[in-house]
Design a protein around this motif. Structure first.
Motif, mmCIF file in Angstrom:
data_model
loop_
_atom_site.group_PDB
_atom_site.id
_atom_site.type_symbol
_atom_site.label_atom_id
_atom_site.label_comp_id
_atom_site.label_asym_id
_atom_site.label_seq_id
_atom_site.Cartn_x
_atom_site.Cartn_y
_atom_site.Cartn_z
ATOM 1 N N PRO A 161 35.945 36.000 39.764
ATOM 2 C CA PRO A 161 35.687 36.928 38.652
ATOM 3 C C PRO A 161 34.280 37.515 38.658
ATOM 4 O O PRO A 161 33.873 38.128 37.680
ATOM 5 C CB PRO A 161 35.828 35.997 37.444
ATOM 6 N N MET A 162 33.522 37.337 39.725
ATOM 7 C CA MET A 162 32.097 37.670 39.685
ATOM 8 C C MET A 162 31.759 39.148 39.451
ATOM 9 O O MET A 162 30.805 39.437 38.728
ATOM 10 C CB MET A 162 31.386 37.136 40.944
ATOM 11 N N VAL A 215 33.232 41.325 37.578
ATOM 12 C CA VAL A 215 33.384 41.532 36.139
ATOM 13 C C VAL A 215 32.251 40.848 35.369
ATOM 14 O O VAL A 215 31.663 41.414 34.447
ATOM 15 C CB VAL A 215 34.759 40.986 35.678
ATOM 16 N N VAL A 216 31.934 39.630 35.797
ATOM 17 C CA VAL A 216 30.874 38.868 35.120
ATOM 18 C C VAL A 216 29.519 39.562 35.277
ATOM 19 O O VAL A 216 28.773 39.723 34.309
ATOM 20 C CB VAL A 216 30.819 37.425 35.674
ATOM 21 N N SER A 236 29.370 42.736 33.216
ATOM 22 C CA SER A 236 29.242 42.406 31.804
ATOM 23 C C SER A 236 27.825 41.965 31.452
ATOM 24 O O SER A 236 27.263 42.372 30.432
ATOM 25 C CB SER A 236 30.262 41.310 31.474
ATOM 26 N N GLN A 237 27.244 41.137 32.322
ATOM 27 C CA GLN A 237 25.869 40.664 32.076
ATOM 28 C C GLN A 237 24.886 41.836 32.113
ATOM 29 O O GLN A 237 23.964 41.912 31.305
ATOM 30 C CB GLN A 237 25.484 39.607 33.111
ATOM 31 N N LYS A 277 25.020 44.074 28.949
ATOM 32 C CA LYS A 277 24.373 43.492 27.767
ATOM 33 C C LYS A 277 22.906 43.899 27.665
ATOM 34 O O LYS A 277 22.352 43.992 26.580
ATOM 35 C CB LYS A 277 24.473 41.964 27.818
ATOM 36 N N THR A 317 36.859 46.114 26.706
ATOM 37 C CA THR A 317 35.552 46.035 26.049
ATOM 38 C C THR A 317 35.173 47.322 25.327
ATOM 39 O O THR A 317 34.151 47.367 24.651
ATOM 40 C CB THR A 317 34.450 45.706 27.083
#
Lengths: 157, 80
Positions: free
Chosen positions: B19-20, B22-23, B26-27, B30, B58
């Motif tokens: 899942p990296m 996407v992670v 997302s990070q 932010k 999202t």
């Protein structure tokens, strides 16, 4: 809009299923979901620090033969006394997949709430201080159901 | 050539698999302000379906997704 919520009951202590569980957990958290993972029975192994556990004879035997810690768990098939675990770790690495321990750490950083099952810990004689610090609380079925009742998706892994 | 806003952040996701990507996206999101644009390059073919779904989930906007050779280049705008 309220964030979506995912609750997972992580019953399995198998490496392959743990990869799926932490993959879904981190992916969901990164997509804005609130995620709770409830670790029970063999799943407790995934949130143990990895030291020896147990007080009674059986408890100690279990702690020795079923040693916890996320780096020690093997796949559900083709483990061959640890050879399979080694092989899968190598293959995941060569294909760029994040190691299980890294996914778990990431889950903690993404505020995935980890709950450990008190009853499993009692039966297997595992103490709270033998779990990783990411475990936010120790609870039972009511704690899990409260989370599941507010969730749009609940998985049993 | 279409007129494109220059990306506020360029992400290299090459070599990462689910899942990296996407992670990491997302990070990175932010840390950015609303309206900011991310341009990312990945090698994982799953980003085609995943970034589309992630944007819908999202509430952010997938501006483009292009494939060239083994590389997937996409642009996302932070909506909220």
């Amino acid at each position: 809009m309220e964030p979506k919520k995912l609750t997972m009951v992580v019953f399995s202590g198998d490496m392959d299923k743990a990869v799926a569980a932490f993959n879904i957990a981190t992916g969901a958290a990164a997509s804005g979901w609130e995620v709770t993972m409830f670790f029970t029975f063999w799943g407790i192994k995934l949130v143990q620090q990895g030291g020896l556990t147990g007080r009674s004879l059986f408890g100690r035997m279990l702690g020795l033969m079923n040693r916890g810690g996320i780096n020690r768990v093997g796949p559900s098939r083709l483990n061959f006394l640890g050879a399979g675990r080694w092989m899968f770790k190598r293959m995941m690495k060569s294909h760029g997949a994040a190691p299980l321990a890294e996914l778990q750490k990431l889950a903690g950083e993404l505020d995935v709430k980890m709950i450990a099952c008190q009853m499993s810990m009692d039966v297997m004689e595992i103490r709270r201080d033998q779990l990783i610090p990411e475990v936010a609380e120790v609870g039972g079925v009511a704690a899990m159901l409260e989370e599941a009742g507010q969730s749009q998706a609940t998985l049993f892994i | 050539m279409t007129q494109e806003k220059e990306a506020d952040l360029v992400l290299d996701l090459k070599g990462l698999v689910c899942p990296m990507p996407v992670v990491r996206v997302s990070q990175a999101m932010k840390r950015l302000d609303v309206g900011a644009v991310i341009e990312a390059v990945a090698t994982d073919p799953a980003v085609v379906a995943d970034m589309r779904a992630w944007a819908r989930t999202t509430g952010n906007e997938l501006l483009s997704m292009e494939q060239s050779g083994g590389l997937f280049t996409f642009r996302l705008r932070k909506v909220k």
